[in-house]
Design an enzyme around this catalytic site. Structure first.
Site, PDB file in Angstrom:
ATOM      1  N   ARG A 102       0.828  -1.211   0.000  1.00 14.39           N
ATOM      2  CA  ARG A 102       0.000   0.000   0.000  1.00 14.39           C
ATOM      3  C   ARG A 102       0.862   1.262   0.000  1.00 14.39           C
ATOM      4  O   ARG A 102       0.420   2.321   0.433  1.00 14.39           O
ATOM      5  CB  ARG A 102      -0.935   0.003   1.213  1.00 14.39           C
ATOM      6  CG  ARG A 102      -0.252  -0.101   2.574  1.00 14.39           C
ATOM      7  CD  ARG A 102      -1.292  -0.067   3.679  1.00 14.39           C
ATOM      8  NE  ARG A 102      -0.686  -0.188   5.010  1.00 14.39           N
ATOM      9  CZ  ARG A 102      -1.374  -0.179   6.146  1.00 14.39           C
ATOM     10  NH1 ARG A 102      -2.691  -0.040   6.103  1.00 14.39           N
ATOM     11  NH2 ARG A 102      -0.771  -0.295   7.299  1.00 14.39           N
ATOM     12  N   ASP A 107      11.066  -6.951   8.129  1.00 12.68           N
ATOM     13  CA  ASP A 107      10.668  -6.143   6.975  1.00 12.68           C
ATOM     14  C   ASP A 107      10.224  -4.749   7.384  1.00 12.68           C
ATOM     15  O   ASP A 107       9.992  -3.891   6.520  1.00 12.68           O
ATOM     16  CB  ASP A 107       9.548  -6.839   6.187  1.00 12.68           C
ATOM     17  CG  ASP A 107       8.353  -7.173   7.057  1.00 12.68           C
ATOM     18  OD1 ASP A 107       8.468  -8.104   7.871  1.00 12.68           O
ATOM     19  OD2 ASP A 107       7.309  -6.509   6.925  1.00 12.68           O
ATOM     20  N   ASP A 124       7.032   2.690   9.763  1.00 12.68           N
ATOM     21  CA  ASP A 124       5.698   2.094   9.925  1.00 12.68           C
ATOM     22  C   ASP A 124       5.245   2.048  11.385  1.00 12.68           C
ATOM     23  O   ASP A 124       4.969   0.989  11.945  1.00 12.68           O
ATOM     24  CB  ASP A 124       5.674   0.690   9.316  1.00 12.68           C
ATOM     25  CG  ASP A 124       5.972   0.717   7.829  1.00 12.68           C
ATOM     26  OD1 ASP A 124       5.563   1.692   7.168  1.00 12.68           O
ATOM     27  OD2 ASP A 124       6.618  -0.213   7.323  1.00 12.68           O
TER      28      ASP A 124
END
Length: 470
Positions: free
Chosen positions: A83, A240, A250
């Site tokens: 995304r 990741d 993130d």
């Protein structure tokens, strides 16, 4: 600001490392003619990009990458930018990325969208981390839409605009290692070194791969030490999600601890507490071990193990320094001493800091408040009043304390005051940092909830507090 072929940044990762990327188009969300930008929209380039997101004129094309990763300790070979879309142009020399940009080849059936709640969460967290001088990607702005996300409880959709020197992750090297592509791994290493050491590239020769691994380890040690000292819990430290540039990535599910709790863990699927607050340094080392394994084709095992052995002492060094700064402890005292005295002083400081964390946990006082009380204590005409300081701390305790607890607090305060007395001058207390974290607790949930009702006033108050700190 429109990402056209003429504005492609020649030194960006998609241009230098094309084997990691493929083109993908931005899928526009519905336009509600309502956008929010960092710093109250002071950067016209971000405002222009947000307008382009709303109209998708001209059409926005960028790049997405595939990677692998260890998720909760289990290897997953098929991951990627599900995304996120890295744009062709740069922003002040950094890569520019859209999060929530729509489906990509690596969405694997998901919609590639980001909820307004998660966008705002990452927006706030990145902005406060930056103000705290914790390494992080930069959240530049966000665009919200009237779209409702069926796969995310019908929440409103948003697109987050963020930038970083690079969004390369450990997972990228895991993906290349899985394909036994050591030549490509070497190209990634060379690219990272050129970005991190631009003036030294021509002198980096046979030891450059060792320098790369040592640099990632050092940056990661500083990063997680900064998290721990500030009480920052990431939530999902998969490999990741770990940056090759030592940045917070993130953090849309991250938060600051209210009370110091080593077992703090809010991830609903982390039932074993793998990523609990106190486990973050250990998990960081695990991710670095994964990184070292991917370099086995370009760096010998002995050198890799020597580099990895530096993580724990470097983490403890950075953590002691960061936590000491929050308690107004000065490094100048240690620097003036002989090597033997330095060693003894560091051991004593380490014990003082360890006891502080244990005491904070036992007392049940807000983590940020404990720093505020200690660095801005009550004082009378004769200076610091120990009894008043003890009473001031105890009034905020959330637990039932016995005489032993109070005695332990009194003893620690005496040791702490003795340590401060040894300094020629105490370091300036980081009251502003404590205030930032206090404001996060005060406005974070309020800002997320109000935004669902199209009320962004709490967010503006919080951003104003951050601006005044900087």
């Amino acid at each position: 600001m429109a990402p056209t072929k003429s504005t492609i940044a020649p030194d960006s990762a998609p241009m230098k490392l094309p084997f990691l990327y493929q083109e993908n188009r931005y899928t526009p969300v519905q336009n509600e003619n309502n956008c929010q930008s960092i710093n109250n929209g002071s950067d016209p380039r971000i405002n222009d990009l947000i307008k382009q997101l709303a109209s998708n004129t001209p059409a926005i094309t960028g790049y997405v990458s595939q990677y692998s990763g260890h998720q909760f300790g289990t290897f997953n070979p098929a991951l990627g930018d599900g995304r996120a879309l890295t744009l062709a142009q740069s922003f002040d020399g950094n890569e520019l990325q859209l999060k929530g940009s729509g489906p990509t080849p690596f969405s694997y059936g998901n919609d590639g969208r980001l909820s307004l709640k998660n966008a705002l969460s990452e927006y706030i967290n990145c902005t406060i981390l930056s103000a705290l001088k914790v390494p992080t990607v930069a959240a530049l702005g966000l665009y919200r839409s009237s779209d409702r996300l069926q796969h995310q409880g019908m929440q409103k959709a948003a697109v987050l605009i963020r930038s970083a020197p690079s969004f390369l992750r450990i997972g990228h090297l895991e993906h290349l290692f899985l394909g036994n592509n050591h030549e490509a791994i070497q190209l990634v290493i060379d690219y990272c070194l050129a970005k991190q050491f631009p003036t030294q590239t021509s002198r980096l020769t046979e030891n450059k791969n060792q320098l790369f691994l040592a640099d990632v380890i050092e940056r990661s040690a500083l990063l997680v030490a900064s998290w721990q000292a500030n009480g920052f819990y990431h939530d999902t430290l998969n490999s990741d999600n770990f940056s090759l540039f030592g940045l917070t990535l993130d953090c849309n599910n991250s938060r600051f601890l209210s009370h110091y709790d080593p077992l703090f863990c809010t991830n609903p699927i982390d039932d074993k507490g793998r990523y609990a607050f106190a486990q973050q340094p250990r998990v960081t080392l695990f991710n670095l071990q994964v990184l070292a394994q991917t370099l086995s084709g370009v760096l010998d095992n002995k050198t890799r193990q020597q580099c990895l052995a530096q993580f724990t002492p470097r983490y403890h060094f950075h953590f002691a320094r960061k936590l000491g700064q929050k308690l107004s402890l000065s490094d100048s005292l240690v620097n003036r001493q002989s090597k033997q005295q330095q060693l003894l002083q560091r051991r004593q400081d380490s014990q003082l800091l360890s006891d502080f964390l244990q005491l904070t946990y036992q007392l049940g006082i807000e983590y940020w408040r404990m720093f505020t009380l200690l660095t801005n204590p009550p004082s009378g005409p004769d200076g610091l009043n120990s009894a008043d300081l003890t009473a001031s701390i105890l009034q905020y305790s959330k637990k039932h304390l016995n005489k032993a607890d109070i005695s332990q607090l009194t003893h620690w305060l005496a040791c702490y005051q003795q340590r401060l007395a040894l300094q020629s001058a105490a370091k300036a207390p980081q009251q502003g940092d404590n205030q930032l974290i206090e404001n996060w607790h005060k406005y974070y949930q309020l800002a997320l909830s109000a935004a669902q009702r199209d009320d962004f006033s709490p967010l503006k108050v919080l951003l104003g507090q951050i601006d005044s700190h900087q």
